[in-house]
Scaffold this active site. Structure first.
Site, PDB file in Angstrom:
ATOM      1  N   HIS A  29      85.762  44.253  57.191  1.00 20.51           N
ATOM      2  CA  HIS A  29      85.600  42.918  56.614  1.00 20.51           C
ATOM      3  C   HIS A  29      85.177  42.953  55.155  1.00 20.51           C
ATOM      4  O   HIS A  29      84.724  41.947  54.611  1.00 20.51           O
ATOM      5  CB  HIS A  29      84.580  42.105  57.426  1.00 20.51           C
ATOM      6  CG  HIS A  29      85.086  41.729  58.778  1.00 20.51           C
ATOM      7  ND1 HIS A  29      84.276  41.310  59.813  1.00 20.51           N
ATOM      8  CD2 HIS A  29      86.346  41.713  59.285  1.00 20.51           C
ATOM      9  CE1 HIS A  29      85.010  41.055  60.880  1.00 20.51           C
ATOM     10  NE2 HIS A  29      86.260  41.292  60.590  1.00 20.51           N
ATOM     11  N   CYS A  89      92.836  44.318  34.690  1.00 24.54           N
ATOM     12  CA  CYS A  89      93.928  43.506  34.149  1.00 24.54           C
ATOM     13  C   CYS A  89      93.460  42.425  33.187  1.00 24.54           C
ATOM     14  O   CYS A  89      94.268  41.679  32.640  1.00 24.54           O
ATOM     15  CB  CYS A  89      94.727  42.867  35.281  1.00 24.54           C
ATOM     16  SG  CYS A  89      93.842  41.541  36.161  1.00 24.54           S
ATOM     17  N   VAL A 138      79.186  43.672  56.246  1.00 27.79           N
ATOM     18  CA  VAL A 138      79.534  43.824  54.830  1.00 27.79           C
ATOM     19  C   VAL A 138      78.381  44.416  54.024  1.00 27.79           C
ATOM     20  O   VAL A 138      78.498  44.598  52.815  1.00 27.79           O
ATOM     21  CB  VAL A 138      79.989  42.476  54.224  1.00 27.79           C
ATOM     22  CG1 VAL A 138      81.271  42.002  54.895  1.00 27.79           C
ATOM     23  CG2 VAL A 138      78.904  41.416  54.332  1.00 27.79           C
ATOM     24  N   LEU A 184      72.119  43.509  72.845  1.00 23.15           N
ATOM     25  CA  LEU A 184      70.941  42.850  73.412  1.00 23.15           C
ATOM     26  C   LEU A 184      71.250  42.284  74.788  1.00 23.15           C
ATOM     27  O   LEU A 184      70.419  42.318  75.699  1.00 23.15           O
ATOM     28  CB  LEU A 184      70.456  41.737  72.478  1.00 23.15           C
ATOM     29  CG  LEU A 184      69.498  42.129  71.358  1.00 23.15           C
ATOM     30  CD1 LEU A 184      69.221  40.919  70.468  1.00 23.15           C
ATOM     31  CD2 LEU A 184      68.203  42.703  71.907  1.00 23.15           C
ATOM     32  N   SER A 214      79.402  40.504  68.976  1.00 21.76           N
ATOM     33  CA  SER A 214      79.619  39.468  69.981  1.00 21.76           C
ATOM     34  C   SER A 214      80.914  39.678  70.748  1.00 21.76           C
ATOM     35  O   SER A 214      81.081  39.187  71.861  1.00 21.76           O
ATOM     36  CB  SER A 214      79.639  38.085  69.326  1.00 21.76           C
ATOM     37  OG  SER A 214      80.787  37.942  68.500  1.00 21.76           O
TER      38      SER A 214
END
Length: 225
Positions: free
Chosen positions: A103, A133, A87, A196, A171
């Site tokens: 995300h 709004c 993000v 890694l 991951s």
């Protein structure tokens, strides 16, 4: 150049000083995700959620791009598509132009009432009105647990059309992104993991090492530099 889709995760930004999530010292070991990363948590204590994301935004703004971000910006300029689970805005600060943030983005605000989005201030606070709004509540434009990631149709179309899918610094445990490698394989693409250490995904090839070291080498290989 072959059609390439690159998925990046927290490991790409870790060397810039931004925390990963699922390692033993990751962010989710220090916070109750139900309190800071769900719609229910925001409804229960919006001030706490804003404080969490204000700290993350400050951290991201103070971080510096690393060699992996810069290399991927070069690859994107040559025609690759970058999809990120991150993000932060480090891909853009390195020069990438069309990153898909599945995300959401720390640097954007979302109105929960009308769906409008706009650039975030350095710090958000409870009670700020939507300029579209005049309602709210306004919240970080982040996909929380239980919500549907952004741009999924576009991502799936890209996976089905790509010739090479590359996962970098992720991951591979969180769906739907965890299933991207299988979607690409079913479409006939070659698959590569750069990380890694190896994850459980079924990749055709792996390159292991710090992103800032191995990603530029791989990009140079692809671009023939």
């Amino acid at each position: 150049m072959d059609r390439i889709v690159v998925l990046t995760g927290a490991g790409v930004s870790a060397e810039s000083g931004l925390g990963t999530f699922r390692d033993k010292d990751g962010l989710w070991t220090k916070y109750d995700l139900a309190e800071v990363a769900t719609p229910e948590g925001f409804a229960a204590d919006p001030a706490k959620v804003h404080a969490f994301y204000n700290a993350r935004r400050k951290n991201a703004l103070e971080a510096e791009v690393n060699a992996a971000h810069e290399a991927l910006a070069r690859l994107e300029a040559a025609g690759a598509l970058i999809v990120t689970q991150n993000v932060d805005n480090l891909h853009e600060r390195a020069g990438a132009k069309g990153v898909i943030h599945m995300h959401g983005e720390l640097m954007r605000v979302l109105c929960a009432a009308c769906g409008a989005t706009w650039d975030a201030p350095r710090e958000m606070a409870v009670g700020e009105a939507c300029p579209n709004c005049d309602g709210g509540p306004t919240r970080p434009d982040i996909v929380w647990f239980g919500e549907i990631p952004y741009h999924m149709e576009r991502i799936v179309d890209a996976l089905e059309a790509c010739e090479l899918f590359v996962a970098i610094g992720t991951s591979g445990e969180v769906y739907p992104a965890a299933g991207f490698v299988e979607e690409a394989r079913r479409a006939g693409a070659q698959t590569l993991e750069i990380n890694l250490e190896a994850t459980g995904g079924r990749f055709d090839r792996r390159i292991l090492g710090p992103a800032s070291a191995v990603v530029p080498q791989w990009v140079d290989e692809v671009l023939g530099a």
